[in-house]
Each structure stands twice: as structure tokens, then as C-alpha cells.
Design an enzyme around this catalytic site. Structure first.
Site, PDB file in Angstrom:
ATOM      1  N   GLY A 107      -6.502   9.353  -1.804  1.00  0.00           N
ATOM      2  CA  GLY A 107      -5.702   8.135  -1.857  1.00  0.00           C
ATOM      3  C   GLY A 107      -5.304   7.810  -3.281  1.00  0.00           C
ATOM      4  O   GLY A 107      -5.708   8.494  -4.231  1.00  0.00           O
ATOM      5  N   GLY A 128      -5.129   4.562  -5.941  1.00  0.00           N
ATOM      6  CA  GLY A 128      -5.509   3.183  -6.209  1.00  0.00           C
ATOM      7  C   GLY A 128      -4.592   2.603  -7.255  1.00  0.00           C
ATOM      8  O   GLY A 128      -3.660   3.270  -7.719  1.00  0.00           O
ATOM      9  N   PHE A 169      -5.172   2.012 -10.342  1.00  0.00           N
ATOM     10  CA  PHE A 169      -5.294   2.591 -11.676  1.00  0.00           C
ATOM     11  C   PHE A 169      -5.363   4.115 -11.696  1.00  0.00           C
ATOM     12  O   PHE A 169      -5.538   4.700 -12.762  1.00  0.00           O
ATOM     13  CB  PHE A 169      -6.522   2.016 -12.385  1.00  0.00           C
ATOM     14  CG  PHE A 169      -6.448   0.520 -12.568  1.00  0.00           C
ATOM     15  CD1 PHE A 169      -5.453  -0.045 -13.345  1.00  0.00           C
ATOM     16  CD2 PHE A 169      -7.367  -0.312 -11.947  1.00  0.00           C
ATOM     17  CE1 PHE A 169      -5.368  -1.416 -13.506  1.00  0.00           C
ATOM     18  CE2 PHE A 169      -7.295  -1.690 -12.111  1.00  0.00           C
ATOM     19  CZ  PHE A 169      -6.291  -2.245 -12.885  1.00  0.00           C
ATOM     20  N   GLY A 170      -5.267   4.758 -10.538  1.00  0.00           N
ATOM     21  CA  GLY A 170      -5.313   6.219 -10.539  1.00  0.00           C
ATOM     22  C   GLY A 170      -5.612   6.779  -9.163  1.00  0.00           C
ATOM     23  O   GLY A 170      -5.751   6.040  -8.196  1.00  0.00           O
ATOM     24  N   ARG A 171      -5.703   8.112  -9.120  1.00  0.00           N
ATOM     25  CA  ARG A 171      -5.880   8.783  -7.829  1.00  0.00           C
ATOM     26  C   ARG A 171      -7.349   9.036  -7.521  1.00  0.00           C
ATOM     27  O   ARG A 171      -8.187   9.043  -8.414  1.00  0.00           O
ATOM     28  CB  ARG A 171      -5.163  10.128  -7.843  1.00  0.00           C
ATOM     29  CG  ARG A 171      -3.687  10.009  -8.181  1.00  0.00           C
ATOM     30  CD  ARG A 171      -3.060  11.385  -8.128  1.00  0.00           C
ATOM     31  NE  ARG A 171      -1.744  11.360  -8.758  1.00  0.00           N
ATOM     32  CZ  ARG A 171      -0.661  11.942  -8.253  1.00  0.00           C
ATOM     33  NH1 ARG A 171      -0.733  12.591  -7.117  1.00  0.00           N
ATOM     34  NH2 ARG A 171       0.482  11.889  -8.898  1.00  0.00           N
ATOM     35  N   ASP A 185     -15.252 -10.975  -2.317  1.00  0.00           N
ATOM     36  CA  ASP A 185     -13.955 -10.435  -1.889  1.00  0.00           C
ATOM     37  C   ASP A 185     -14.111  -9.558  -0.647  1.00  0.00           C
ATOM     38  O   ASP A 185     -13.567  -8.462  -0.567  1.00  0.00           O
ATOM     39  CB  ASP A 185     -13.305  -9.650  -3.033  1.00  0.00           C
ATOM     40  CG  ASP A 185     -11.808  -9.453  -2.805  1.00  0.00           C
ATOM     41  OD1 ASP A 185     -11.203 -10.245  -2.052  1.00  0.00           O
ATOM     42  OD2 ASP A 185     -11.253  -8.512  -3.380  1.00  0.00           O
TER      43      ASP A 185
HETATM   44  P1  AMP Z   1      -9.022   2.641  -4.466  1.00  0.00           P
HETATM   45  O1  AMP Z   1      -8.583   2.961  -5.820  1.00  0.00           O
HETATM   46  O2  AMP Z   1     -10.488   2.370  -4.355  1.00  0.00           O
HETATM   47  O3  AMP Z   1      -8.166   1.594  -3.795  1.00  0.00           O
HETATM   48  O4  AMP Z   1      -8.811   3.972  -3.620  1.00  0.00           O
HETATM   49  C1  AMP Z   1      -7.557   4.430  -3.177  1.00  0.00           C
HETATM   50  C2  AMP Z   1      -7.720   5.098  -1.842  1.00  0.00           C
HETATM   51  O5  AMP Z   1      -8.536   6.263  -1.963  1.00  0.00           O
HETATM   52  C3  AMP Z   1      -8.424   4.232  -0.809  1.00  0.00           C
HETATM   53  O6  AMP Z   1      -7.520   3.420  -0.161  1.00  0.00           O
HETATM   54  C4  AMP Z   1      -9.066   5.262   0.094  1.00  0.00           C
HETATM   55  O7  AMP Z   1      -8.151   5.709   1.062  1.00  0.00           O
HETATM   56  C5  AMP Z   1      -9.383   6.404  -0.830  1.00  0.00           C
HETATM   57  N1  AMP Z   1     -10.781   6.350  -1.275  1.00  0.00           N
HETATM   58  C6  AMP Z   1     -11.273   5.631  -2.312  1.00  0.00           C
HETATM   59  N2  AMP Z   1     -12.587   5.818  -2.461  1.00  0.00           N
HETATM   60  C7  AMP Z   1     -12.952   6.694  -1.493  1.00  0.00           C
HETATM   61  C8  AMP Z   1     -14.208   7.293  -1.110  1.00  0.00           C
HETATM   62  N3  AMP Z   1     -15.322   7.014  -1.767  1.00  0.00           N
HETATM   63  N4  AMP Z   1     -14.220   8.127  -0.067  1.00  0.00           N
HETATM   64  C9  AMP Z   1     -13.072   8.399   0.606  1.00  0.00           C
HETATM   65  N5  AMP Z   1     -11.868   7.866   0.310  1.00  0.00           N
HETATM   66  C10 AMP Z   1     -11.798   7.043  -0.738  1.00  0.00           C
END
Ligand code: AMP
Length: 403
Positions: free
Chosen positions: A143, A145, A147-149, A260
Site C-alpha cells: 500500500g 501511505g 509519507f511513503g510506500r 483515533d
Molecule cells: P499506512 O502508511 O500505514 O497508511 O499504510 C498504507 C497501506 O499499506 C495501508 O493502507 C495498508 O493497506 C498497507 N499496510 C500498512 N501496514 C501494513 C502491514 N503491517 N501489513 C500489511 N499491510 C500494511
């Protein structure tokens, strides 16, 4: 037979840890906060109680990042009796880390650079071994986020741990002025040990990025499931609420208020168990009350929308909102005419529960969505509530496969 869960479990047991380090400066720049957090949190170590069946494939199509660093010495040969670890398919790497790194982010300087020089190997409280990007095979993107992937990764060294590696661009953190918040999030999460709270195993940084080694949440985002199904059955909702109440109780026992709670911040483990995965708004509050307005309006309790002092009871309210949204498919005070209308409905506790909701669920929602924080049902009573007990699977206090 190895599974993703067993590999991540081994990782938890190992703590990837304990290289004493005296030569490098610690990033524990704020001893008062981080020390307190870890003192409060360090005793807890929960094993992952979720046995799972993961798909294991011998065809791994992931790409290793080119390494410029000297490779680590090879692991000693395994004893003949130890079964060989099958390869878990981590999927195909899309080259996104290098692409991003060329087009995105700048070096940060000064105090911000110090705040963001985050490295778990020099943590005073829970030092890990020293990690670099070259220690991982990078697999499929999980995914993006703010600030990054985020990528599914596997450690190159035995026994090939499976993780989610999250990148954060320092300059973007600084632009959003959340460097202290991010640091706090990392420090809090590093010290938490609960089956329904996403583990942070370690972290490191380079000039432009911070990397978080997170527990891999195999079933992804809970929000996607909710969107897909519209709402959940009461059985499924009840089991999630049981897990949430347990995790929140743990957080509160460590003097951490989440603040949150909402479906977007929840992930699902490989067996469908719930994982609280975002600590951006958590506050480590040993006794003090805060008045900062934060979080999305739909989940905010009356005391926060009215700007009054609040306590850990804000999470009780959010649990009530979550229960309602799981069962009904939308939060209880949502008002399409705008924030003001939602605000008014929250302040009046204008709660309208649809007739399809069972009397037991209705009772729990009503007992959590109380205007007076002191009147909200405590979390251990939530876990003993008939609607929660009714659906709890035998032999599991929290985990359960979802129907
Ligand atoms: P975030 O930066 O935490 O919003 O992460 C972006 C996306 O990455 C999320 O919406 C999830 O789909 C995926 N993701 C983040 N952390 C995890 C993790 N620990 N395990 C699996 N997918 C993740």
C-alpha cells in the site's frame, strides 16, 4: 510446516535484539517520555496465539535490492535434523522504492534531522540488531501511505522473517510538522506487546527515509472489508469488539490513550484477527489530561468536540461508535449536511439505532455512548457483556477466524 504466522512468531520471540551499543549516540532524545513509556510497557510480552494456514509457494519472484554494502557472513549450516524452511512467496517487487527515492524527498537538517534519526539498534530501552535496507528481499507493494510506500519483505538471513516494511520520507514529515508525533508513535509502538496491536520489530533510517519493520497484517485493511460487505454480521462485529476492548484495556493499563480509533486504523492478521495499526494520535498520558482536538469528527466524544478535558474514556466512546458502524455500516452521528450537524448530534448524543440491531447489541452501544465519560461501560465489562460473550469462540479469548 512453516507459515507466515510461524515465521513472524519466531521473529517476535527472537526480538531481533540486544546488540549492546555504546559507541553510537542514542535517539532517545526525550528521556522523560520514552523512558516512562518503556518502563511502563516493557514487561509485557504476548505470544501470538493465532495458529494459521498460509499459502506457501516455492516460486518467489521478488527482487533483491542491489547491495553496495559488504554482505553479512553466511549463517552457520543448520543441523541435519532441522527441517528446511519452505520459501514463502512475497510477490513481485515493482521497483517503487528506487523510483520514489529519485523523485521524492530531500535531506533534512538541524533539530528535525535529530528527531528523525530513528534507529532501534541504539534504543536505550529495547536495542535491536542494526538493520539496513540491504538486509531484506523486497516483495509486493502492500500500500501507499501519506509519507511513503509499504512492502512485504523477507529478511535475507535465516530464518527469513516475513514483515511489512514501511517507508517514511523525512522531508515530508517535516513539511507536515509531525516529526515529534511520528517519533512518539514509533516510541510507543515499539514497546507494545499485544496480539491485537501491530508489532513494530525495529526501525532504521537513511539520509532521506525512515524504515519501520512492522508485523505483516496478512489480511490487510479492515476498512476495505467493511466497504466490501457494507456492514458486518453481529457475530463478526462482536468478535472484533472483544479484541478491540482487550487491546484498549492493555493500552490504558500502560497509560496510552489511543484517541483515533476508527476502521481506517485497523488491520487484519493472517487469521482475520484485528490489529490496531496506527498510533499517530496516541498520547502517553500518565495521569494528565489533554485538550488537543484531534481525530475525525465521527468518532469524537462530546467532551472532545466541546473542547473539554478528556481521558482514556474517549476510547470507550469510540468503541461504541465502532460497534455501531460495524453493525449498521455508517457511524451513528454522521450527518451529510456537514461537520456542524455532526458536531451537534454528538453533543446531544442524538443516537438512533435501527430496528435490525439486536437488543443485546443495542444495550452495549447505548452503554458506551454515554455523554458523561464516567458512565461509559468499562472495558472489562464490555468483554463480559452478553453480546460479546455470546459470540466468543471457545478456547480463544480474542482470536477467531471470521465467518
Ligand atoms: P499506512 O502508511 O500505514 O497508511 O499504510 C498504507 C497501506 O499499506 C495501508 O493502507 C495498508 O493497506 C498497507 N499496510 C500498512 N501496514 C501494513 C502491514 N503491517 N501489513 C500489511 N499491510 C500494511
Amino acid at each position: 510446516m512453516a507459515s507466515i504466522a510461524s515465521v513472524t512468531r519466531q521473529l517476535g520471540a527472537l526480538e531481533i535484539s540486544s546488540k549492546p551499543n555504546t559507541s553510537r549516540p542514542t535517539h532517545e532524545k526525550k528521556p522523560s517520555q520514552s523512558k516512562n513509556v518503556s518502563q511502563l510497557l516493557s514487561k509485557f510480552a504476548a505470544p501470538n496465539p493465532f495458529p494459521v494456514k498460509a499459502t506457501i509457494s516455492k516460486s518467489s519472484s521478488q527482487t533483491s535490492l542491489a547491495t553496495k554494502q559488504p554482505s553479512r557472513p553466511p549463517s552457520p549450516p543448520k543441523p541435519a535434523t532441522k527441517p528446511a524452511q519452505p520459501t514463502i512467496d512475497i510477490g513481485r517487487y515493482d521497483g517503487g522504492l528506487e523510483l520514489d527515492n529519485e523523485s521524492r524527498g530531500e535531506k533534512v537538517h538541524g533539530e528535525a534531522a535529530e528527531t528523525l534519526a530513528l534507529d532501534s539498534s541504539v534504543s536505550q530501552t529495547r536495542p535491536t540488531r542494526e538493520w539496513h535496507l540491504t538486509d531484506f528481499d523486497i516483495g509486493r507493494p502492500l500500500g501507499k501511505g501519506k509519507f511513503g510506500r509499504v512492502y512485504m519483505v523477507r529478511t535475507k538471513g535465516e530464518p527469513h522473517y516475513i514483515l511489512a516494511l514501511k517507508t517514511l520520507y523525512k522531508s515530508e514529515i517535516v513539511q507536515s510538522r509531525v516529526e515529534k508525533q511520528i517519533r512518539r508513535e514509533i516510541e510507543i509502538q515499539q514497546n507494545l506487546r499485544h496480539p491485537n496491536i501491530l508489532r513494530l520489530y525495529g526501525y532504521f533510517h537513511d539520509e532521506k527515509r525512515i524504515f519501520l519493520m512492522l508485523e505483516f497484517a496478512g489480511k490487510g485493511e479492515l476498512y476495505k472489508q467493511l466497504t466490501k460487505h457494507g456492514c458486518f454480521t453481529e457475530k463478526r462485529s462482536s468478535r472484533y469488539i472483544d479484541q478491540m476492548a482487550d487491546a484498549l484495556n492493555y493500552l490504558h493499563s500502560k497509560h496510552v490513550i489511543h484517541r483515533d480509533i476508527k476502521p481506517e486504523n485497523l488491520l487484519l492478521g493472517i487469521s482475520g484477527e484485528l490489529k490496531i495499526g496506527d498510533f499517530g494520535w496516541s498520547v502517553h498520558a500518565p495521569g494528565n489530561r489533554r485538550t488537543t482536538l484531534c481525530g475525525t469528527l465521527d468518532y469524537l466524544p462530546p467532551e472532545m468536540v466541546e473542547g473539554r478535558d478528556h481521558s482514556e474514556k474517549v476510547d470507550y466512546w469510540a468503541l461504541g461508535v465502532l460497534t455501531y458502524e460495524f453493525i449498521c455500516g455508517a457511524p451513528p452521528f454522521e450527518d451529510m449536511t456537514g461537520y456542524n450537524a455532526t458536531y451537534k448530534r454528538i453533543a446531544k448524543v442524538d443516537l438512533r439505532i435501527p430496528p435490525k440491531v439486536s437488543p443485546e447489541a443495542r444495550d452495549l452501544i447505548t452503554k458506551l455512548l454515554q455523554y458523561d465519560p464516567e458512565k461509559r461501560l468499562p472495558l472489562d465489562e464490555v468483554r463480559r457483556h452478553p453480546w460479546v460473550v455470546k459470540y466468543r469462540s471457545k478456547g480463544h479469548s480474542t482470536s477467531m477466524p471470521m465467518s
